[in-house]
Design a protein around this motif. Structure first.
Motif: not given
Length: 413
Positions: A145-160
């Motif tokens: 997984k790569m962070i492409n847009y700001p919302w990726d940081l949010i959508n992956y946050n719980g899993e991370e």
């Protein structure tokens, strides 16, 4: 001999503005840890080199005094894209990567190992971001997984948060043995509280759906509820009656009140009062006035568009909130529409919804926007930092001046 590891910035940093105006991509936070710290934990014995855009070089050299910045040092370098979300599977892929083979994700270079005689294949864009002359190299596809847009940081946050908790909790050396009175813990084995933290009575820590990590010297006041996955950074204050819901990361030295859900506060930011923040990334040195609230769901439940690089981008998601750059401030009662982007050092006030894209160094409200004078913005930034016993350096001030210059063409009021 192990190759050095260079975390590099490619031109993908542009799609993460304004969050990356004052930091390289690998300093963004997702989960408990910033991306940089994840790399360092997964490669604990490696020597790291940090590549960044030229205008960030001095601030990084100031922060990473023992590290090499923007120099090719060594006979062999493993280049890792700073937007990667590193994990065990990816580490194994990287360790098995042969010299001159490119690991790619959606036509983006995730990793490549090069010997010195191939360093000439490393190229630079006009903005200093890095790319590779890759025509002569074989490619292997990765599902990383790569962070492409700001919302990726949010959508992956719980899993991370879950992944980071597994990474750091087992051998954590600063767990507290304090027994807190009248504090309800649900699934206690999935909660890690560090030394120096104070928790007042009638707090609920619910880790039934994911872990909760509370770092050192946190102060949690009465009648707070925290539902995991969630984390609270060092020296932060959670005020009475705050509700922190799943997939939320609060960074270091923040003051938090009201209702937070699926959001990230980077560090040194305040939201001390009532109001809702959801599916949002809030930068550093931000202050949200009482009642500041964002929408993260359209009334028609439609897919949210966000303005990135002056273009409307379809996020593909229904829940998208607010992305606010460092040093920005809101007055009491400020409200933001779904998918709003606020730049660096904005000062916003007045009634109604402001535009969904607000350029850096903007002052005012929907009836009267004007340029926030650079000298005044720097003066306020100094005062805010001094309240945390921090003095802005010349490099900090020069960064603000550089972003003012870079964003000047956007401020056409």
């Amino acid at each position: 001999m192990k190759p050095a590891i260079m975390l590099f910035e490619d031109n993908g940093f542009k799609n993460l503005l304004p969050l990356t105006f004052l930091r390289p991509v690998y300093e963004l936070r997702c989960g408990i840890l910033p991306l940089k710290q994840k790399f360092e934990l997964y490669f604990p014995k490696s020597k790291f080199i940090f590549h960044c855009r030229p205008y960030l070089e001095n601030i990084l050299k100031e922060k990473y005094k023992k590290s090499i910045v923007n120099e090719f040092n060594g006979d062999s370098i493993l280049f890792l894209n700073g937007r990667l979300l590193i994990n065990k599977e990816l580490v194994n892929e990287i360790k098995n990567l042969k010299e001159g083979i490119i690991l790619t994700n959606d036509n983006q270079i995730a990793a490549i190992k090069l010997e010195r005689n191939n360093f000439n294949h490393v190229k630079f864009n006009d903005d200093g971001s890095l790319f590779f002359d890759d025509e002569n190299f074989a490619k292997v596809i990765t599902n990383a997984k790569m962070i492409n847009y700001p919302w990726d940081l949010i959508n992956y946050n719980g899993e991370e948060i879950i992944n980071d908790f597994k990474l750091i909790a087992k051998n954590h050396t600063k767990k507290t043995t304090t027994k807190y009175k009248a504090v309800e813990t649900i699934n206690r084995k999935n909660i890690l509280i560090c030394k120096g933290t104070k928790i007042e009575p009638f707090v609920t820590l619910d880790a039934s759906e994911g872990p909760i990590f509370i770092d050192e010297n946190v102060n949690i006041m009465s009648h707070v509820i925290i539902k995991g996955p969630a984390c609270i950074g060092k020296n932060s204050l959670i005020k009475a009656h705050t509700s922190i819901y799943h997939n939320t990361s609060i960074g270091e030295v923040c003051k938090i009140g009201g209702e937070i859900e699926n959001s990230i506060f980077h560090s040194y930011s305040n939201k001390q009062h009532e109001g809702f923040i959801g599916h949002s990334y809030i930068g550093s040195w931000v202050n949200l006035g009482a009642g500041t609230t964002n929408s993260d769901l359209k009334n028609d439940y439609g897919i949210v568009d966000v303005f990135i690089n002056n273009e409307k981008v379809k996020t593909g998601h229904r829940f998208v909130g607010l992305f606010m750059g460092d040093y920005s401030k809101t007055a009491i009662g400020t409200v933001f529409n779904t998918g709003t982007v606020v730049g660096i050092s904005c000062n916003l006030f007045g009634y109604g919804f402001p535009p969904k894209y607000i350029p850096s160094f903007t002052w005012g409200g929907i009836n009267n926007f004007e340029e926030y004078k650079l000298e005044k913005a720097i003066e306020v930034a100094k005062v805010v930092a001094s309240r945390r016993n921090i003095q802005l350096t010349d490099n900090d001030i020069n960064l603000l001046k550089k972003v003012f210059e870079l964003t000047e063409s956007e401020r056409k009021f």
